[in-house]
Write an enzyme that holds these catalytic residues in place. Structure first.
Site, PDB file in Angstrom:
ATOM      1  N   MET A 144      69.429  62.345  48.143  1.00  0.00           N
ATOM      2  CA  MET A 144      70.197  63.319  48.918  1.00  0.00           C
ATOM      3  C   MET A 144      71.682  63.004  48.796  1.00  0.00           C
ATOM      4  SD  MET A 144      67.757  63.709  52.319  1.00  0.00           S
ATOM      5  CE  MET A 144      67.344  61.956  52.451  1.00  0.00           C
ATOM      6  N   GLN A 172      68.388  58.801  40.178  1.00  0.00           N
ATOM      7  CA  GLN A 172      68.246  60.205  39.779  1.00  0.00           C
ATOM      8  C   GLN A 172      69.469  60.624  38.978  1.00  0.00           C
ATOM      9  OE1 GLN A 172      68.636  63.911  42.234  1.00  0.00           O
ATOM     10  NE2 GLN A 172      66.461  64.153  41.716  1.00  0.00           N
ATOM     11  N   CYS A 182      68.099  70.814  42.003  1.00  0.00           N
ATOM     12  CA  CYS A 182      69.261  71.056  42.857  1.00  0.00           C
ATOM     13  C   CYS A 182      69.859  72.432  42.572  1.00  0.00           C
ATOM     14  CB  CYS A 182      70.309  69.974  42.638  1.00  0.00           C
ATOM     15  SG  CYS A 182      71.763  70.174  43.692  1.00  0.00           S
ATOM     16  N   LYS A 189      61.968  65.786  38.985  1.00  0.00           N
ATOM     17  CA  LYS A 189      61.844  66.466  40.277  1.00  0.00           C
ATOM     18  C   LYS A 189      62.253  67.909  40.071  1.00  0.00           C
ATOM     19  CE  LYS A 189      63.071  66.150  45.187  1.00  0.00           C
ATOM     20  NZ  LYS A 189      63.725  67.432  45.473  1.00  0.00           N
ATOM     21  N   GLY A 215      59.264  68.872  50.614  1.00  0.00           N
ATOM     22  CA  GLY A 215      59.709  70.085  51.286  1.00  0.00           C
ATOM     23  C   GLY A 215      59.049  70.281  52.636  1.00  0.00           C
ATOM     24  N   GLY A 275      62.547  64.078  52.815  1.00  0.00           N
ATOM     25  CA  GLY A 275      63.997  64.123  52.723  1.00  0.00           C
ATOM     26  C   GLY A 275      64.678  64.009  54.067  1.00  0.00           C
TER      27      GLY A 275
END
Length: 329
Positions: free
Chosen positions: A14, A66, A96, A136, A209, A230
Protein backbone atom coordinates in the site's frame (compact mmCIF):
# COMPACT_ATOMS: atom_id res chain seq x y z
CA UNK A 1 11.71 -20.63 3.42
CA UNK A 2 8.27 -22.06 2.67
CA UNK A 3 6.94 -18.87 1.17
CA UNK A 4 3.69 -20.40 -0.10
CA UNK A 5 2.92 -21.29 3.51
CA UNK A 6 3.55 -17.70 4.65
CA UNK A 7 1.31 -16.50 1.81
CA UNK A 8 -1.73 -18.04 3.53
CA UNK A 9 -2.00 -14.54 5.00
CA UNK A 10 -0.27 -11.48 3.59
CA UNK A 11 -0.48 -7.73 4.09
CA UNK A 12 -1.02 -5.91 0.81
CA UNK A 13 1.47 -3.45 -0.67
CA UNK A 14 0.00 0.00 0.00
CA UNK A 15 1.52 3.26 -1.18
CA UNK A 16 2.53 5.66 1.61
CA UNK A 17 1.63 3.01 4.20
CA UNK A 18 3.65 -0.23 4.06
CA UNK A 19 7.08 1.31 4.50
CA UNK A 20 9.83 -0.29 6.58
CA UNK A 21 8.46 1.09 9.86
CA UNK A 22 5.00 -0.27 9.14
CA UNK A 23 6.50 -3.65 8.28
CA UNK A 24 8.56 -3.66 11.49
CA UNK A 25 5.36 -3.07 13.45
CA UNK A 26 3.40 -5.74 11.60
CA UNK A 27 6.24 -8.20 12.12
CA UNK A 28 6.02 -7.63 15.88
CA UNK A 29 2.37 -8.68 15.69
CA UNK A 30 2.88 -11.67 13.39
CA UNK A 31 6.01 -13.70 12.73
CA UNK A 32 4.38 -15.64 9.90
CA UNK A 33 2.35 -13.32 7.64
CA UNK A 34 4.00 -12.39 4.34
CA UNK A 35 4.70 -8.65 4.18
CA UNK A 36 5.05 -6.48 1.07
CA UNK A 37 6.81 -3.22 0.35
CA UNK A 38 5.09 -0.25 -1.17
CA UNK A 39 5.20 -0.46 -4.95
CA UNK A 40 8.59 0.61 -6.31
CA UNK A 41 8.94 1.35 -10.02
CA UNK A 42 11.61 -0.45 -12.00
CA UNK A 43 12.51 2.90 -13.60
CA UNK A 44 13.29 4.44 -10.20
CA UNK A 45 15.66 1.59 -9.41
CA UNK A 46 17.32 1.13 -12.79
CA UNK A 47 17.35 4.65 -14.21
CA UNK A 48 16.67 6.82 -11.17
CA UNK A 49 19.42 5.64 -8.86
CA UNK A 50 16.88 5.08 -6.08
CA UNK A 51 18.45 1.99 -4.62
CA UNK A 52 17.62 3.25 -1.12
CA UNK A 53 14.00 2.28 -1.84
CA UNK A 54 15.10 -1.32 -1.44
CA UNK A 55 16.26 -0.81 2.15
CA UNK A 56 14.76 -3.19 4.68
CA UNK A 57 15.77 -4.94 7.87
CA UNK A 58 16.31 -8.69 8.04
CA UNK A 59 13.84 -8.78 10.95
CA UNK A 60 11.05 -8.04 8.45
CA UNK A 61 11.40 -11.41 6.73
CA UNK A 62 9.55 -12.90 5.02
CA UNK A 63 9.21 -9.71 2.97
CA UNK A 64 8.47 -9.28 -0.74
CA UNK A 65 9.19 -6.38 -3.09
CA UNK A 66 6.42 -5.19 -5.38
CA UNK A 67 7.61 -3.71 -8.67
CA UNK A 68 5.75 -1.51 -11.12
CA UNK A 69 6.80 -1.37 -14.74
CA UNK A 70 6.20 -2.75 -18.22
CA UNK A 71 9.65 -3.04 -19.80
CA UNK A 72 10.85 -6.66 -19.54
CA UNK A 73 14.57 -5.82 -19.58
CA UNK A 74 14.19 -3.06 -16.99
CA UNK A 75 12.03 -5.26 -14.75
CA UNK A 76 14.62 -8.03 -15.04
CA UNK A 77 17.36 -5.66 -13.91
CA UNK A 78 15.25 -4.40 -11.00
CA UNK A 79 14.47 -8.00 -10.03
CA UNK A 80 18.18 -8.84 -9.96
CA UNK A 81 18.73 -5.83 -7.67
CA UNK A 82 15.98 -7.04 -5.34
CA UNK A 83 17.38 -10.56 -5.22
CA UNK A 84 20.84 -9.20 -4.42
CA UNK A 85 19.34 -7.24 -1.53
CA UNK A 86 17.78 -10.41 -0.13
CA UNK A 87 14.06 -10.11 -0.81
CA UNK A 88 12.16 -13.38 -0.49
CA UNK A 89 9.88 -12.65 -3.46
CA UNK A 90 9.45 -10.14 -6.28
CA UNK A 91 5.88 -9.26 -7.27
CA UNK A 92 4.65 -7.48 -10.42
CA UNK A 93 1.86 -4.93 -9.98
CA UNK A 94 -0.92 -5.51 -12.50
CA UNK A 95 -3.64 -3.99 -10.36
CA UNK A 96 -3.00 -0.35 -9.40
CA UNK A 97 -5.49 1.97 -11.16
CA UNK A 98 -3.97 5.39 -10.45
CA UNK A 99 -3.50 7.94 -13.24
CA UNK A 100 0.20 8.13 -12.43
CA UNK A 101 0.54 4.39 -12.97
CA UNK A 102 -1.52 4.38 -16.17
CA UNK A 103 0.62 7.11 -17.70
CA UNK A 104 3.64 4.88 -17.17
CA UNK A 105 1.85 1.91 -18.78
CA UNK A 106 1.89 -0.33 -15.76
CA UNK A 107 -0.48 -1.38 -13.03
CA UNK A 108 -4.07 -2.33 -13.89
CA UNK A 109 -3.83 -1.05 -17.47
CA UNK A 110 -1.62 -4.07 -18.17
CA UNK A 111 -4.70 -6.28 -17.82
CA UNK A 112 -5.32 -5.14 -21.41
CA UNK A 113 -1.89 -6.42 -22.48
CA UNK A 114 -1.54 -9.95 -21.09
CA UNK A 115 1.12 -10.96 -23.63
CA UNK A 116 3.34 -8.11 -22.41
CA UNK A 117 2.71 -9.15 -18.81
CA UNK A 118 3.84 -12.68 -19.66
CA UNK A 119 6.99 -11.31 -21.29
CA UNK A 120 7.72 -9.17 -18.22
CA UNK A 121 7.21 -12.04 -15.82
CA UNK A 122 9.33 -14.38 -17.92
CA UNK A 123 12.20 -11.90 -17.90
CA UNK A 124 11.85 -11.39 -14.16
CA UNK A 125 11.91 -15.15 -13.54
CA UNK A 126 15.07 -15.50 -15.62
CA UNK A 127 16.72 -12.79 -13.51
CA UNK A 128 15.47 -14.05 -10.15
CA UNK A 129 17.72 -17.07 -9.82
CA UNK A 130 15.04 -19.19 -8.20
CA UNK A 131 13.55 -16.51 -5.96
CA UNK A 132 9.75 -16.60 -6.48
CA UNK A 133 8.26 -14.12 -8.94
CA UNK A 134 4.55 -13.46 -8.50
CA UNK A 135 1.81 -11.18 -9.80
CA UNK A 136 -1.06 -9.17 -8.31
CA UNK A 137 -3.94 -8.36 -10.64
CA UNK A 138 -7.58 -7.32 -10.87
CA UNK A 139 -10.37 -9.43 -12.38
CA UNK A 140 -10.44 -7.04 -15.32
CA UNK A 141 -10.62 -3.38 -16.28
CA UNK A 142 -13.29 -1.11 -17.75
CA UNK A 143 -15.60 -2.99 -20.14
CA UNK A 144 -13.65 -6.25 -20.13
CA UNK A 145 -15.62 -9.39 -19.30
CA UNK A 146 -13.90 -10.84 -16.22
CA UNK A 147 -15.33 -14.29 -16.92
CA UNK A 148 -13.20 -14.36 -20.06
CA UNK A 149 -10.32 -12.05 -19.21
CA UNK A 150 -9.26 -13.46 -15.85
CA UNK A 151 -8.90 -17.12 -16.91
CA UNK A 152 -6.96 -16.08 -20.02
CA UNK A 153 -4.72 -13.83 -17.93
CA UNK A 154 -4.02 -16.55 -15.37
CA UNK A 155 -3.22 -19.08 -18.10
CA UNK A 156 -0.67 -16.73 -19.65
CA UNK A 157 0.89 -15.97 -16.28
CA UNK A 158 1.09 -19.66 -15.43
CA UNK A 159 2.63 -20.47 -18.79
CA UNK A 160 5.25 -17.78 -18.19
CA UNK A 161 6.38 -19.74 -15.13
CA UNK A 162 4.55 -18.00 -12.28
CA UNK A 163 3.19 -20.27 -9.57
CA UNK A 164 1.48 -17.77 -7.26
CA UNK A 165 -0.96 -14.97 -8.08
CA UNK A 166 -3.01 -12.60 -5.91
CA UNK A 167 -6.33 -11.49 -7.39
CA UNK A 168 -8.07 -8.34 -6.17
CA UNK A 169 -11.66 -9.46 -6.68
CA UNK A 170 -12.81 -6.19 -8.28
CA UNK A 171 -12.60 -4.63 -11.68
CA UNK A 172 -10.58 -1.44 -12.01
CA UNK A 173 -12.21 1.44 -13.85
CA UNK A 174 -9.38 3.36 -15.45
CA UNK A 175 -11.65 6.25 -16.40
CA UNK A 176 -14.15 7.91 -14.10
CA UNK A 177 -13.09 6.53 -10.72
CA UNK A 178 -10.32 7.69 -8.41
CA UNK A 179 -7.87 5.16 -6.92
CA UNK A 180 -9.80 5.38 -3.64
CA UNK A 181 -13.10 4.75 -5.41
CA UNK A 182 -11.54 1.82 -7.26
CA UNK A 183 -10.94 0.18 -3.89
CA UNK A 184 -14.58 0.57 -2.88
CA UNK A 185 -17.03 1.15 -5.74
CA UNK A 186 -16.61 -1.76 -8.18
CA UNK A 187 -18.46 -4.75 -6.74
CA UNK A 188 -16.51 -7.65 -5.30
CA UNK A 189 -16.77 -10.96 -7.14
CA UNK A 190 -15.46 -13.62 -4.80
CA UNK A 191 -17.28 -16.43 -6.66
CA UNK A 192 -15.29 -15.70 -9.82
CA UNK A 193 -12.00 -15.95 -7.94
CA UNK A 194 -13.18 -19.19 -6.33
CA UNK A 195 -14.13 -20.52 -9.77
CA UNK A 196 -10.73 -19.77 -11.30
CA UNK A 197 -9.03 -21.43 -8.35
CA UNK A 198 -10.94 -24.60 -9.21
CA UNK A 199 -9.99 -24.16 -12.85
CA UNK A 200 -6.28 -23.61 -12.06
CA UNK A 201 -5.57 -25.96 -9.14
CA UNK A 202 -1.86 -25.84 -9.89
CA UNK A 203 -1.70 -22.11 -9.09
CA UNK A 204 -1.34 -20.86 -5.54
CA UNK A 205 -4.15 -18.30 -5.60
CA UNK A 206 -4.62 -15.58 -3.00
CA UNK A 207 -7.74 -13.43 -2.83
CA UNK A 208 -7.75 -9.71 -1.97
CA UNK A 209 -10.44 -7.08 -1.49
CA UNK A 210 -12.88 -6.26 1.30
CA UNK A 211 -11.66 -8.91 3.75
CA UNK A 212 -11.70 -7.34 7.18
CA UNK A 213 -11.46 -10.01 9.89
CA UNK A 214 -9.64 -13.21 10.76
CA UNK A 215 -12.98 -15.04 10.58
CA UNK A 216 -13.33 -13.86 6.97
CA UNK A 217 -9.74 -14.91 6.26
CA UNK A 218 -10.40 -18.40 7.62
CA UNK A 219 -13.59 -18.68 5.56
CA UNK A 220 -11.77 -17.76 2.35
CA UNK A 221 -9.00 -20.26 3.09
CA UNK A 222 -11.57 -23.03 2.76
CA UNK A 223 -11.59 -22.29 -0.98
CA UNK A 224 -8.38 -20.46 -1.95
CA UNK A 225 -4.74 -20.87 -0.95
CA UNK A 226 -4.12 -17.46 0.56
CA UNK A 227 -5.70 -14.18 1.62
CA UNK A 228 -4.17 -10.73 1.21
CA UNK A 229 -5.56 -8.12 3.59
CA UNK A 230 -5.03 -4.42 2.95
CA UNK A 231 -6.69 -1.52 4.72
CA UNK A 232 -8.08 -3.63 7.59
CA UNK A 233 -4.57 -4.79 8.51
CA UNK A 234 -3.44 -1.17 8.57
CA UNK A 235 -6.36 0.51 10.34
CA UNK A 236 -6.98 -2.29 12.86
CA UNK A 237 -3.73 -4.28 12.91
CA UNK A 238 -4.48 -5.95 16.21
CA UNK A 239 -7.69 -7.52 14.90
CA UNK A 240 -5.97 -8.98 11.83
CA UNK A 241 -2.45 -9.81 13.00
CA UNK A 242 -2.34 -10.25 16.79
CA UNK A 243 -3.79 -13.80 16.69
CA UNK A 244 -2.95 -14.59 13.07
CA UNK A 245 -0.09 -16.96 13.80
CA UNK A 246 -2.16 -19.21 16.06
CA UNK A 247 -5.39 -19.09 14.06
CA UNK A 248 -4.03 -19.18 10.50
CA UNK A 249 -0.64 -20.84 10.85
CA UNK A 250 -1.07 -23.02 13.94
CA UNK A 251 1.95 -21.58 15.74
CA UNK A 252 2.41 -19.44 18.85
CA UNK A 253 1.54 -15.75 18.59
CA UNK A 254 4.60 -13.56 19.24
CA UNK A 255 2.65 -11.07 21.40
CA UNK A 256 0.05 -11.77 24.04
CA UNK A 257 -1.51 -8.31 23.91
CA UNK A 258 -1.60 -5.01 22.08
CA UNK A 259 0.24 -3.40 24.99
CA UNK A 260 3.07 -5.89 24.63
CA UNK A 261 3.21 -5.19 20.90
CA UNK A 262 3.51 -1.44 21.54
CA UNK A 263 6.31 -1.97 24.05
CA UNK A 264 8.17 -4.29 21.70
CA UNK A 265 8.34 -1.43 19.19
CA UNK A 266 10.50 0.51 21.66
CA UNK A 267 13.91 -0.69 20.37
CA UNK A 268 12.93 0.02 16.75
CA UNK A 269 11.76 3.52 17.69
CA UNK A 270 14.89 4.29 19.70
CA UNK A 271 17.16 3.05 16.90
CA UNK A 272 15.27 5.21 14.40
CA UNK A 273 15.55 8.28 16.63
CA UNK A 274 19.27 7.64 17.13
CA UNK A 275 19.70 7.73 13.35
CA UNK A 276 18.08 11.18 13.25
CA UNK A 277 14.59 10.02 12.35
CA UNK A 278 11.34 11.45 13.68
CA UNK A 279 9.02 9.65 16.08
CA UNK A 280 5.95 10.18 13.91
CA UNK A 281 7.52 8.29 11.02
CA UNK A 282 7.07 5.15 13.12
CA UNK A 283 4.10 5.87 15.36
CA UNK A 284 1.78 6.95 12.52
CA UNK A 285 1.57 3.26 11.63
CA UNK A 286 0.59 2.35 15.18
CA UNK A 287 -2.43 4.65 15.58
CA UNK A 288 -4.96 1.86 14.96
CA UNK A 289 -3.47 -0.61 17.43
CA UNK A 290 -6.28 -0.18 19.97
CA UNK A 291 -9.07 0.48 17.44
CA UNK A 292 -12.50 -0.06 18.96
CA UNK A 293 -11.17 -0.61 22.48
CA UNK A 294 -11.29 1.59 25.61
CA UNK A 295 -8.56 4.20 25.46
CA UNK A 296 -8.24 4.14 21.68
CA UNK A 297 -9.03 7.83 21.28
CA UNK A 298 -6.52 8.88 23.93
CA UNK A 299 -3.91 6.59 22.39
CA UNK A 300 -4.33 8.16 18.95
CA UNK A 301 -4.44 11.72 20.25
CA UNK A 302 -1.41 11.35 22.50
CA UNK A 303 0.66 9.67 19.79
CA UNK A 304 -0.36 12.14 17.09
CA UNK A 305 0.05 15.32 19.12
CA UNK A 306 3.12 14.13 21.00
CA UNK A 307 4.97 12.93 17.91
CA UNK A 308 4.48 16.35 16.30
CA UNK A 309 6.47 18.13 19.01
CA UNK A 310 10.15 18.91 18.37
CA UNK A 311 12.44 16.35 19.93
CA UNK A 312 9.62 13.89 20.66
CA UNK A 313 10.95 10.61 21.99
CA UNK A 314 9.95 7.24 23.36
CA UNK A 315 8.24 8.90 26.33
CA UNK A 316 5.33 9.76 24.01
CA UNK A 317 4.67 6.06 23.42
CA UNK A 318 4.60 5.39 27.16
CA UNK A 319 2.28 8.35 27.76
CA UNK A 320 -0.10 7.02 25.11
CA UNK A 321 -0.06 3.58 26.76
CA UNK A 322 -0.86 5.20 30.10
CA UNK A 323 -4.09 6.58 28.56
CA UNK A 324 -5.07 3.11 27.40
CA UNK A 325 -4.32 1.46 30.70
CA UNK A 326 -6.16 4.14 32.68
CA UNK A 327 -9.33 3.76 30.61
CA UNK A 328 -9.14 -0.03 30.61
CA UNK A 329 -8.79 -0.19 34.42
Amino acid sequence: MQLDRHARLSVAPMMDWTDRHCRAFHRVLSAKALLYTEMVTSAALVRGGAGHLLDFDAAEHPVALQLGGSDPAELAEATAMAVERGYAEVNLNVGCPSDRVQSGCFGAVLMERPALVADCLGAMIDAAGGVPVTAKCRIGVDDQDPQTVLPDFLARVRDAGVGRVTVHARKAWLQGLSPKQNREVPPLDYPLVHAVKARFPELHLSINGGIGSLDAVAEQLRVVDGVMVGRAAYHDPGAILLEADSRIFGTADPCSSRTEAALRMGPHIEAHLAEGGKLGQVTRHMLGLFAGLPGARGWRRTLSEGAARPGAGIEVLHAALDHVMAEAA
